[in-house]
Design a protein around this motif. Structure first.
Motif, PDB file in Angstrom:
ATOM      1  N   UNK A 585       0.822  -1.210   0.000  1.00 48.85           N
ATOM      2  CA  UNK A 585       0.000   0.000   0.000  1.00 48.85           C
ATOM      3  C   UNK A 585       0.862   1.267   0.000  1.00 48.85           C
ATOM      4  N   UNK A 586       2.023   1.182   0.653  1.00 47.74           N
ATOM      5  CA  UNK A 586       2.892   2.358   0.771  1.00 47.74           C
ATOM      6  C   UNK A 586       3.778   2.553  -0.451  1.00 47.74           C
ATOM      7  N   UNK A 587       4.149   1.481  -1.140  1.00 50.88           N
ATOM      8  CA  UNK A 587       5.166   1.569  -2.187  1.00 50.88           C
ATOM      9  C   UNK A 587       4.657   1.285  -3.597  1.00 50.88           C
ATOM     10  N   UNK A 588       3.496   0.689  -3.721  1.00 49.41           N
ATOM     11  CA  UNK A 588       2.907   0.438  -5.036  1.00 49.41           C
ATOM     12  C   UNK A 588       1.644   1.298  -5.178  1.00 49.41           C
ATOM     13  N   UNK A 589       1.167   1.414  -6.393  1.00 48.95           N
ATOM     14  CA  UNK A 589      -0.031   2.191  -6.672  1.00 48.95           C
ATOM     15  C   UNK A 589      -1.226   1.242  -6.767  1.00 48.95           C
ATOM     16  N   UNK A 590      -2.193   1.500  -5.944  1.00 48.10           N
ATOM     17  CA  UNK A 590      -3.406   0.686  -5.969  1.00 48.10           C
ATOM     18  C   UNK A 590      -4.282   1.124  -7.150  1.00 48.10           C
ATOM     19  N   UNK A 591      -4.685   0.175  -7.994  1.00 49.91           N
ATOM     20  CA  UNK A 591      -5.482   0.533  -9.174  1.00 49.91           C
ATOM     21  C   UNK A 591      -6.895  -0.033  -9.123  1.00 49.91           C
ATOM     22  N   UNK A 592      -7.198  -0.908  -8.203  1.00 53.81           N
ATOM     23  CA  UNK A 592      -8.574  -1.388  -8.139  1.00 53.81           C
ATOM     24  C   UNK A 592      -8.703  -2.741  -7.482  1.00 53.81           C
ATOM     25  N   UNK A 593      -9.932  -3.063  -7.143  1.00 54.10           N
ATOM     26  CA  UNK A 593     -10.271  -4.362  -6.569  1.00 54.10           C
ATOM     27  C   UNK A 593     -11.263  -5.035  -7.498  1.00 54.10           C
ATOM     28  N   UNK A 594     -10.981  -6.246  -7.885  1.00 53.60           N
ATOM     29  CA  UNK A 594     -11.798  -6.994  -8.825  1.00 53.60           C
ATOM     30  C   UNK A 594     -12.255  -8.269  -8.135  1.00 53.60           C
ATOM     31  N   UNK A 595     -13.518  -8.245  -7.681  1.00 54.67           N
ATOM     32  CA  UNK A 595     -14.057  -9.266  -6.794  1.00 54.67           C
ATOM     33  C   UNK A 595     -13.180  -9.276  -5.538  1.00 54.67           C
ATOM     34  N   UNK A 596     -12.400 -10.325  -5.281  1.00 50.76           N
ATOM     35  CA  UNK A 596     -11.552 -10.337  -4.092  1.00 50.76           C
ATOM     36  C   UNK A 596     -10.128  -9.909  -4.386  1.00 50.76           C
ATOM     37  N   UNK A 597      -9.821  -9.638  -5.643  1.00 48.78           N
ATOM     38  CA  UNK A 597      -8.434  -9.433  -6.063  1.00 48.78           C
ATOM     39  C   UNK A 597      -8.080  -7.956  -6.094  1.00 48.78           C
ATOM     40  N   UNK A 598      -7.146  -7.559  -5.237  1.00 47.84           N
ATOM     41  CA  UNK A 598      -6.646  -6.192  -5.209  1.00 47.84           C
ATOM     42  C   UNK A 598      -5.390  -6.115  -6.070  1.00 47.84           C
ATOM     43  N   UNK A 599      -5.346  -5.128  -6.947  1.00 46.41           N
ATOM     44  CA  UNK A 599      -4.230  -4.998  -7.895  1.00 46.41           C
ATOM     45  C   UNK A 599      -3.390  -3.787  -7.523  1.00 46.41           C
ATOM     46  N   UNK A 600      -2.089  -4.020  -7.328  1.00 45.57           N
ATOM     47  CA  UNK A 600      -1.114  -2.977  -7.034  1.00 45.57           C
ATOM     48  C   UNK A 600      -0.087  -2.953  -8.164  1.00 45.57           C
TER      49      UNK A 600
END
Length: 619
Positions: A585-600
């Protein structure tokens, strides 16, 4: 002139039935093959499991194709034959998801035929033997793990053919023993534990072979003394090409080391066997994730709860808690839970009397030197024994429908021969003595029906249930062209776009804790040596692995699936790896959550091609 009457008509029912019966040994296998082909073709494109073992098989196979060495360069978990055939398939078809599915459906068809031939060897009745074969085709076990049930029934067929089925010539016994040795060698090369268990059965049958025949002990002892070593020699021969490859590519020590370390592995698994008898259901999830597309922000970090169990229990080591035994008879339990409990425990309740009564009758037959009695009792016991080689992995580790269905493939064959033996015993007796045998046959048949009613509606058992509401197309790389539910198609397409749009070919995509199909469908490699990690397997090593991964060659994209992988809140990634989750969360950019999958996404990979589009799927 007299009329011959209906007796001469070619369509006379009894004549047709007689002709059908006479051709049954050809007709039934043909019907089974056509049925299996049509059945599997009807849902070969249905469903996509991001955390399924198909992704592991495909990703590891692609690594092998790139020249990586098994065990040394990439973790296998199983033995080399679990992955080599997939690599050979991909050499022909290219990495292709549908080709992989058909490959495993071929094992399902083979298992159905082996069940048919095994039961036929005992009953000599083609139509009866088709019943368990059809059930196995209908419920083949989870796709991409179909090696397991296949190996169980393969060994049952070969071992009974070698040591139990009567042969006119000692040479045929030796030939079948060699075939059984080849089967054991293949089994070892897939799963070492199954090879060990079935080798014990091989040895026991070889020792029993000379007994039970009047005046033939010496001749049969000589035959066994030749056949058993010949089978063992064939086991070794089957290993030679793989030993040669291991020596040539410098992973021989690791390959051989698997066999030497199996004892320590088994000891570790059974060290906590007392804990395995817990019947408490796993804790319910404290939170639920609704299906949906990308959310606006990542879920807040949740620290492990103070109440989380810290003891080294079986469940904390990655095993699932079994359904409570009381679910079988308790009121207020729905049929799904009740049938799961029945399917979990009843195989034990059935196996105990089968082994006890069968063992007594076997000893009596050996004492009387009655070859027929030996055959009638030893055959069911052997098929049952081969099915029970799959018992530990479901009962002591993953007591769910997926693993129960694997054991049930050979177990249904065992039930079929036990039912036949019980009814045959009842027919040979008069008076009350026949009723227990008939009753036990009915109990076995009822259990088979209960299991079918539980597993048939579940796609996780490899059934046509995968077709349910799977009407929307999802297409990705590496031949992924499947039908999924409408809401799944929305978030899968959004997830695929988020990865492709923020990475380039060759970039690492790290999927935690375990979603190898994402790597395959996006055609992006994983930086992990072992694709699987969870709260039980991470231990003290995950901190170092995560840190090393992020320092040496940080992945372009990290996908975090927040599912409770072991059905406990502790097994959600944010709970067992809070520091790593916060680091992302601190070092990557969060782009979205797809169902249960959070993408950084790594900052320098944001919008490589175009921004990812958030999609909010609707039902």
């Amino acid at each position: 002139m007299t009329d011959a009457g209906p007796k001469s008509l070619p369509w006379q029912p009894n004549a047709i039935w007689t002709a059908v019966n006479q051709r049954a040994h050809v007709l039934v296998p043909l019907l089974l093959f056509v049925f299996a082909l049509l059945y599997y073709a009807s849902y070969v494109r249905s469903g996509l499991n991001l955390g399924g073992e198909g992704g592991t098989a495909a990703v590891v196979a692609m690594r092998l194709m790139d020249g990586q060495r098994p065990i040394v360069d990439t973790f296998l978990g199983y033995n080399v034959l679990w992955f080599f055939p997939v690599a050979w398939l991909f050499e022909i078809t290219g990495p292709n998801y549908l080709a992989l599915r058909w490959f495993f459906f071929a094992f399902c068809i083979a298992s159905g035929f082996l069940v048919y031939w095994t039961v036929l060897r005992y009953t000599a009745h083609a139509w009866f033997s088709a019943i368990p074969a059809v059930l196995v085709i209908l419920i083949p076990g989870m796709i991409f793990r179909n090696y397991m049930p296949f190996l169980g029934i393969l060994n049952a067929y070969l071992l009974t053919s070698a040591w139990i089925v009567p042969h006119r010539s000692p040479l045929r016994v030796i030939a079948w023993a060699v075939a059984a040795g080849a089967g054991l060698g293949i089994t070892f090369l897939f799963r070492i534990d199954l090879g060990i268990f079935n080798s014990m059965i091989f040895a026991g049958l070889a020792l029993l072979f000379p007994w039970g025949y009047r005046g033939e002990f010496r001749r049969r002892a000589v035959t066994a003394a030749i056949a058993a070593p010949a089978g063992v020699a064939m086991l070794v021969v089957v290993h030679l090409p793989f030993l040669w490859d291991a020596s040539k590519r410098d992973y021989r020590e690791a390959f051989v080391g698997q066999y030497a370390s199996w004892g320590a592995m088994v000891a570790s698994e059974f060290r906590h066997w007392k804990d395995s008898f817990k019947t408490a259901a796993p804790p319910a999830s404290a939170t639920a994730t609704a299906p949906g597309g990308a959310s606006s922000a990542p879920a807040p970090t949740q620290a492990p709860t103070a109440e989380a169990p810290q003891a080294d229990t079986w469940e904390n080591r990655g095993a699932l808690a079994r359904a409570p035994l009381a679910d079988i008879w308790s009121t207020g339990v729905d049929w799904h839970d009740r049938s799961l409990a029945i399917s979990t425990y009843v195989p034990i309740f059935l196996s105990v009397p089968i082994v006890a009564v069968g063992g007594i009758l076997l000893l009596a037959g050996l004492w009387r030197r009655d070859p027929e009695a030996k055959f009638r009792t030893l055959f069911p016991l052997t098929v049952l024994g081969c099915s029970l080689t799959l018992f530990p992995q479901y009962y002591f580790f993953r007591p769910d429908t997926v693993h129960i269905a694997e054991m049930m493939v050979p177990f249904l064959a065992a039930l079929a021969v036990v039912i036949w033996a019980s009814l045959r015993f009842a027919r040979s007796r008069r008076g009350p003595a026949r009723y227990p045998a008939v009753g036990f046959a009915i109990v076995c048949a009822v259990f088979a029906g209960i299991y079918v009613s539980h597993a048939m509606p579940k796609a996780s058992a490899g059934t046509i249930a995968a077709r349910k509401k799977a009407t929307h197309s999802f297409v990705a790389l590496n031949g992924v062209d499947v039908l999924v539910r409408r809401r799944e198609a929305a978030w899968l397409n959004a997830l695929q776009a988020a990865i492709i749009n923020h990475s380039i070919p060759g970039d690492y995509v790290l999927c935690l804790p375990y979603s190898p199909t994402i790597n395959f469908m996006a055609d992006r490699p994983s930086p992990l040596h072992n694709l699987y990690v969870d709260n039980a397997t991470a231990g003290d090593f995950f901190d170092g692995i995560f840190e090393e991964t992020m320092e040496d060659d940080p992945p372009a994209v990290v996908v975090v699936d927040q599912r409770a992988i072991n059905k406990t809140e502790d097994s959600r990634f944010r709970n067992w790896a809070p520091q790593q989750y916060q680091w992302l969360r601190d070092n990557y950019i969060y782009v979205g959550r797809y169902f249960r999958n959070e993408v950084f996404v790594r900052p320098d990979r944001i919008r490589v091609n175009k921004p990812s589009e958030s999609v909010e799927p609707s039902d």
